[in-house]
Design a protein around this motif. Structure first.
Motif, PDB file in Angstrom:
ATOM      1  N   ASP A 177      12.466 -23.894   5.430  1.00  0.00           N
ATOM      2  CA  ASP A 177      11.856 -23.537   6.712  1.00  0.00           C
ATOM      3  C   ASP A 177      12.300 -24.451   7.853  1.00  0.00           C
ATOM      4  OD1 ASP A 177      10.413 -21.278   5.905  1.00  0.00           O
ATOM      5  OD2 ASP A 177       8.797 -22.527   5.130  1.00  0.00           O
ATOM      6  N   SER A 185      16.682 -26.567  15.703  1.00  0.00           N
ATOM      7  CA  SER A 185      16.668 -27.962  16.172  1.00  0.00           C
ATOM      8  C   SER A 185      16.947 -28.927  15.025  1.00  0.00           C
ATOM      9  CB  SER A 185      15.327 -28.301  16.813  1.00  0.00           C
ATOM     10  OG  SER A 185      15.104 -27.493  17.938  1.00  0.00           O
ATOM     11  N   ASP A 186      16.411 -28.622  13.845  1.00  0.00           N
ATOM     12  CA  ASP A 186      16.674 -29.457  12.674  1.00  0.00           C
ATOM     13  C   ASP A 186      18.161 -29.464  12.334  1.00  0.00           C
ATOM     14  OD1 ASP A 186      13.952 -30.088  12.283  1.00  0.00           O
ATOM     15  OD2 ASP A 186      13.646 -28.258  11.100  1.00  0.00           O
ATOM     16  N   THR A 209      14.297 -25.460  11.332  1.00  0.00           N
ATOM     17  CA  THR A 209      14.514 -24.807  12.617  1.00  0.00           C
ATOM     18  C   THR A 209      15.946 -25.062  13.072  1.00  0.00           C
ATOM     19  OG1 THR A 209      13.863 -26.732  13.901  1.00  0.00           O
ATOM     20  CG2 THR A 209      12.097 -25.213  13.253  1.00  0.00           C
ATOM     21  N   ASP A 263      13.869 -16.631  14.350  1.00  0.00           N
ATOM     22  CA  ASP A 263      12.543 -16.242  14.813  1.00  0.00           C
ATOM     23  C   ASP A 263      12.322 -16.939  16.149  1.00  0.00           C
ATOM     24  OD1 ASP A 263       9.672 -16.459  15.364  1.00  0.00           O
ATOM     25  OD2 ASP A 263       9.382 -15.691  13.324  1.00  0.00           O
ATOM     26  N   ASP A 264      12.164 -16.166  17.203  1.00  0.00           N
ATOM     27  CA  ASP A 264      12.085 -16.734  18.550  1.00  0.00           C
ATOM     28  C   ASP A 264      10.831 -17.581  18.749  1.00  0.00           C
ATOM     29  OD1 ASP A 264      13.402 -17.067  20.992  1.00  0.00           O
ATOM     30  OD2 ASP A 264      12.180 -15.525  21.967  1.00  0.00           O
ATOM     31  N   GLU A 265       9.757 -17.246  18.053  1.00  0.00           N
ATOM     32  CA  GLU A 265       8.506 -18.000  18.200  1.00  0.00           C
ATOM     33  C   GLU A 265       8.551 -19.354  17.512  1.00  0.00           C
ATOM     34  OE1 GLU A 265       4.530 -16.491  17.146  1.00  0.00           O
ATOM     35  OE2 GLU A 265       5.114 -14.720  18.289  1.00  0.00           O
ATOM     36  N   THR A 266       9.070 -19.380  16.276  1.00  0.00           N
ATOM     37  CA  THR A 266       9.035 -20.602  15.477  1.00  0.00           C
ATOM     38  C   THR A 266      10.357 -21.362  15.478  1.00  0.00           C
ATOM     39  OG1 THR A 266       9.719 -19.468  13.456  1.00  0.00           O
ATOM     40  CG2 THR A 266       7.333 -19.578  13.930  1.00  0.00           C
ATOM     41  N   ASP A 267      11.432 -20.730  15.924  1.00  0.00           N
ATOM     42  CA  ASP A 267      12.782 -21.301  15.930  1.00  0.00           C
ATOM     43  C   ASP A 267      13.342 -21.443  14.512  1.00  0.00           C
ATOM     44  OD1 ASP A 267      14.998 -22.218  17.474  1.00  0.00           O
ATOM     45  OD2 ASP A 267      14.517 -24.278  16.921  1.00  0.00           O
ATOM     46  N   LYS A 268      12.715 -20.789  13.532  1.00  0.00           N
ATOM     47  CA  LYS A 268      13.196 -20.853  12.157  1.00  0.00           C
ATOM     48  C   LYS A 268      14.332 -19.864  11.932  1.00  0.00           C
ATOM     49  CE  LYS A 268       9.009 -22.654  10.176  1.00  0.00           C
ATOM     50  NZ  LYS A 268       7.872 -22.431   9.307  1.00  0.00           N
TER      51      LYS A 268
END
Length: 108
Positions: free
Chosen positions: A60, A64-65, A62, A30-35
């Motif tokens: 949930d 980054s996580d 991302t 998801d480009d908005e949330t990075d999920k």
């Protein structure tokens, strides 16, 4: 809006060290949330790696996580953070279509 990160991972060390010549990943984000919304993986030991993506979607997490995760090296687990980045170390000119994807995980 979705972001699709595809990689030909056949040239990555984790696959070269076991003599694999065909390996690829696709991560749907998801480009908005990075999920992470889904993942398609083809390669040695990737059947185990898909479990990390399943857990990441359930919790949930991302991309980054996932990049912050510490894994043993050299292993395919150490590649997880790079799967969500498009074309990292890929050999674009040699990318082949992927026909069979044994490990597919999707939230929808």
């Amino acid at each position: 809006k979705l972001r699709i990160a595809t990689n030909d991972t056949s040239g990555w060390y984790s696959n070269l060290r076991v003599g694999e010549t065909c390996a690829a990943t696709k991560v749907i984000i998801d480009d908005e949330t990075d999920k992470i919304l889904g993942a398609h993986l083809l390669g040695p030991e990737y059947a185990e790696i898909i479990n990390f993506f399943s857990l990441a979607m359930r919790l949930d997490l991302t991309t980054s996580d996932l990049k912050k995760m510490v894994s043993a090296y050299p292993s395919v687990g150490s590649d997880i953070g790079s799967f969500a980045q498009p074309n990292i170390g890929s050999r674009q000119s040699e990318m082949r279509p992927v026909v069979v994807v044994p490990a597919i995980c999707s939230r929808y």
